[in-house]
Design a protein around this motif. Structure first.
Motif, PDB file in Angstrom:
ATOM      1  N   VAL A 108     -45.735 -24.862 -44.373  1.00 48.79           N
ATOM      2  CA  VAL A 108     -45.915 -25.883 -45.398  1.00 48.79           C
ATOM      3  C   VAL A 108     -46.889 -25.342 -46.444  1.00 48.79           C
ATOM      4  O   VAL A 108     -47.972 -24.869 -46.099  1.00 48.79           O
ATOM      5  CB  VAL A 108     -46.478 -27.194 -44.795  1.00 48.79           C
ATOM      6  N   VAL A 109     -46.495 -25.397 -47.702  1.00 47.68           N
ATOM      7  CA  VAL A 109     -47.332 -24.864 -48.775  1.00 47.68           C
ATOM      8  C   VAL A 109     -47.570 -25.951 -49.821  1.00 47.68           C
ATOM      9  O   VAL A 109     -46.639 -26.656 -50.194  1.00 47.68           O
ATOM     10  CB  VAL A 109     -46.636 -23.662 -49.465  1.00 47.68           C
ATOM     11  N   ALA A 110     -48.833 -26.066 -50.272  1.00 44.99           N
ATOM     12  CA  ALA A 110     -49.105 -26.975 -51.383  1.00 44.99           C
ATOM     13  C   ALA A 110     -49.506 -26.147 -52.584  1.00 44.99           C
ATOM     14  O   ALA A 110     -50.250 -25.165 -52.449  1.00 44.99           O
ATOM     15  CB  ALA A 110     -50.226 -27.935 -51.045  1.00 44.99           C
ATOM     16  N   THR A 111     -49.009 -26.505 -53.741  1.00 49.17           N
ATOM     17  CA  THR A 111     -49.394 -25.790 -54.950  1.00 49.17           C
ATOM     18  C   THR A 111     -49.340 -26.747 -56.131  1.00 49.17           C
ATOM     19  O   THR A 111     -48.507 -27.642 -56.167  1.00 49.17           O
ATOM     20  CB  THR A 111     -48.487 -24.555 -55.194  1.00 49.17           C
ATOM     21  N   HIS A 112     -50.270 -26.567 -57.094  1.00 56.72           N
ATOM     22  CA  HIS A 112     -50.277 -27.480 -58.226  1.00 56.72           C
ATOM     23  C   HIS A 112     -49.506 -26.901 -59.395  1.00 56.72           C
ATOM     24  O   HIS A 112     -49.342 -27.540 -60.409  1.00 56.72           O
ATOM     25  CB  HIS A 112     -51.706 -27.833 -58.636  1.00 56.72           C
ATOM     26  N   TYR A 113     -49.048 -25.651 -59.257  1.00 58.65           N
ATOM     27  CA  TYR A 113     -48.242 -25.097 -60.353  1.00 58.65           C
ATOM     28  C   TYR A 113     -47.004 -24.408 -59.792  1.00 58.65           C
ATOM     29  O   TYR A 113     -46.931 -24.030 -58.642  1.00 58.65           O
ATOM     30  CB  TYR A 113     -49.056 -24.142 -61.226  1.00 58.65           C
ATOM     31  N   MET A 114     -46.050 -24.271 -60.653  1.00 60.47           N
ATOM     32  CA  MET A 114     -44.759 -23.697 -60.300  1.00 60.47           C
ATOM     33  C   MET A 114     -44.911 -22.220 -59.987  1.00 60.47           C
ATOM     34  O   MET A 114     -45.417 -21.452 -60.790  1.00 60.47           O
ATOM     35  CB  MET A 114     -43.857 -23.897 -61.520  1.00 60.47           C
ATOM     36  N   VAL A 115     -44.487 -21.809 -58.794  1.00 60.86           N
ATOM     37  CA  VAL A 115     -44.465 -20.384 -58.474  1.00 60.86           C
ATOM     38  C   VAL A 115     -42.997 -20.009 -58.334  1.00 60.86           C
ATOM     39  O   VAL A 115     -42.339 -20.363 -57.362  1.00 60.86           O
ATOM     40  CB  VAL A 115     -45.233 -20.096 -57.164  1.00 60.86           C
ATOM     41  N   ARG A 116     -42.507 -19.317 -59.354  1.00 65.15           N
ATOM     42  CA  ARG A 116     -41.058 -19.078 -59.451  1.00 65.15           C
ATOM     43  C   ARG A 116     -40.468 -18.494 -58.170  1.00 65.15           C
ATOM     44  O   ARG A 116     -39.484 -19.009 -57.632  1.00 65.15           O
ATOM     45  CB  ARG A 116     -40.776 -18.146 -60.631  1.00 65.15           C
ATOM     46  N   GLU A 117     -41.103 -17.418 -57.647  1.00 62.78           N
ATOM     47  CA  GLU A 117     -40.553 -16.750 -56.458  1.00 62.78           C
ATOM     48  C   GLU A 117     -40.401 -17.720 -55.292  1.00 62.78           C
ATOM     49  O   GLU A 117     -39.478 -17.624 -54.499  1.00 62.78           O
ATOM     50  CB  GLU A 117     -41.469 -15.610 -56.002  1.00 62.78           C
ATOM     51  N   LEU A 118     -41.344 -18.664 -55.233  1.00 61.13           N
ATOM     52  CA  LEU A 118     -41.382 -19.576 -54.098  1.00 61.13           C
ATOM     53  C   LEU A 118     -40.227 -20.560 -54.139  1.00 61.13           C
ATOM     54  O   LEU A 118     -39.636 -20.902 -53.102  1.00 61.13           O
ATOM     55  CB  LEU A 118     -42.714 -20.330 -54.126  1.00 61.13           C
TER      56      LEU A 118
END
Ligand SMILES: Nc1ncnc2c1ncn2[C@@H]1O[C@H](COP(=O)(O)OP(=O)(O)O)[C@@H](O)[C@H]1O
Ligand SMILES: [Mg+2]
Lengths: 210, 216
Positions: free
Chosen positions: B187-197
């Motif tokens: 499970v990953v949380a991120t506040h910005y778009m990480v294209r590869e992900l």
């Protein structure tokens, strides 16, 4: 003069040892008490840090003077009275510094241990391993507080030659009789000692904030 | 391992709810990505999933059992499979090796092969003997990520893991997480778009004002 310096140091070492041990216990107990109460207590100790040392001396004097509740111990104007007063002078700063340090450290190591899927009990081990530099730094700061407590030692010790005369009282007494050179030399020793210690404390404490 | 949140509410101060009725089911494997702006409750949600925070209301069901109703022994035995990587890395006094190997050491494990492989792969071998005091933000993050990956947990939860990483490390990490997700829950949380992900994500969620919504 050397005897005054040596007496100052060993009385202050003893006082610091007591203040540190007691302060560590109090701060650990405060960690275990509900946040609302410990917040109140740390506020009280914060306020006590600023109490003039002569007031601390006065309180101890009231307790141990011949008519006082602890008068029978015959402690007035003895080195023991100095140790007691100086340790009371140093205690509040030990409690506030250690409490804040332990609180933050415990929060960190607890989260770390939980985040790695290990039992919380392991956090105690990590806390022991992390804390020595901080403990040393706090000890040195407390020592500086103790050794510079003129007001307190004047009231309960009286600066008796060969018995309770320590650096701060000697300086005060020698200035009164115009012996400035002696006073300045002792003052120099005291400054070198306290400044030196606080530099060491800073350096050691710097290791804490990795 | 399967983690399910049922009607989870969370408040830090007992007045304002940071999470409001979150319902979500993370199946035993796959890469789940939670997006949302700063302050939307991602860290809070992830710490609940990682069994670090207890919800104010609602339940966290792990493999069919309500976690917070269990006794301490059973909780520990479940928690040992779940690893969380902090948004703000927690690094201890000592050198880098001590810090990257801490997870394994706390478990009493002495098989360091995979850890050494990770250290090599993420390019921190040169750092192993340096003091942890003089690390950059990116290096601190790498250490906390490697420390977690080395444990090969069944559930790996990462909070903003891409912050401060350079693009080659971001790619590497996405690769590793994707391959882990074949057998574990990530499970990953991120506040910005990480294209590869985004390409590798099994599921995408968006957290807005404490409510979790699944995206297309
Ligand atoms: N320890 C805390 N005490 C009180 N409020 C907190 C705490 N941690 C986070 N919050 C509040 O909860 C909300 C959600 O925070 P968080 O879960 O960290 O969001 P995100 O990770 O998405 O930025 C924020 O409004 C934040 O101010
Ligand atoms: Mg966050």
């Amino acid at each position: 003069m050397l005897d005054v310096v040596v007496r100052s140091i060993y009385i202050s070492l003893a006082a610091t040892l007591i203040a540190f041990t007691l302060g560590a216990l109090i701060s650990l107990l405060m960690l275990a008490t509900p946040r609302r109460l410990s917040g109140l207590l740390v506020g009280v100790f914060d306020a006590l840090v600023g109490v003039p040392t002569v007031v601390v001396g006065l309180v101890v004097y009231m307790l141990i003077h011949p008519g006082g509740p602890l008068g029978f111990l015959k402690l007035l104007y003895t080195p023991t009275a100095l140790v007691v007063s100086q340790s009371l002078v140093a205690l509040p700063i030990v409690v506030t510094l250690l409490y804040r340090y332990f609180e933050q450290l415990w929060g960190d190591v607890r989260e770390l241990v939980l985040s790695l899927g290990a039992p919380v009990g392991k956090a105690y081990l990590l806390m022991l391993r992390e804390s020595p530099p901080a403990l040393i730094a706090v000890y040195l700061i407390a020592f500086s507080r103790a050794i510079g407590a003129l007001g307190a030692v004047m009231v309960v010790g009286g600066g008796i030659e060969g018995l309770t005369n320590v650096m701060t009282t000697a300086i005060a007494l020698e200035v009164q009789v115009g012996n400035y050179e002696y006073a300045l030399t002792l003052g120099g020793v005291l400054v070198v000692l306290t400044v030196g210690l606080s530099l060491v404390a800073r350096a050691v404490g710097g290791l804490v904030w990795r | 391992m399967e983690v399910r949140l049922e009607d989870v509410w969370f408040s830090y101060d007992g007045r304002r709810y940071v999470l409001r009725s979150v319902n979500v089911e993370f199946k035993g494997r796959g890469l789940h990505v939670v997006m949302g702006p700063n302050g939307s409750g991602k860290t809070t949600l992830l710490k609940i999933v990682s069994l670090i925070y207890k919800p104010t209301r609602g339940s966290v069901v792990v493999d069919g059992r309500g976690y917070w109703d269990l006794g301490p022994g059973e909780r520990d035995s479940i928690r040992q499979h779940i690893v969380y990587v902090h948004d703000k890395p927690i690094i201890l006094r000592g050198d880098v090796w001590y810090n990257v190997s801490l997870g394994l050491r706390l478990k009493g494990s002495d098989s360091y092969d995979y850890l050494e492989e990770l250290v090599e792969r993420y390019g921190v071998s040169e750092l192993l003997r340096s003091s942890s005091r003089s690390l950059s933000a990116g290096q601190r993050r790498l250490i906390s990520i490697i420390r977690a990956l080395a444990l090969k947990p069944r559930v790996l939860v990462l909070d903003e893991p891409f912050n401060h990483l350079d693009s080659s490390r971001v790619r590497m990490l996405v690769e590793d997480l994707t391959s882990m997700a074949g057998s574990s829950l990530v499970v990953v949380a991120t506040h910005y778009m990480v294209r590869e992900l985004m390409g590798s994500a099994t599921r995408l969620y968006e957290l807005v004002d404490g409510s979790l919504r699944e995206q297309g």
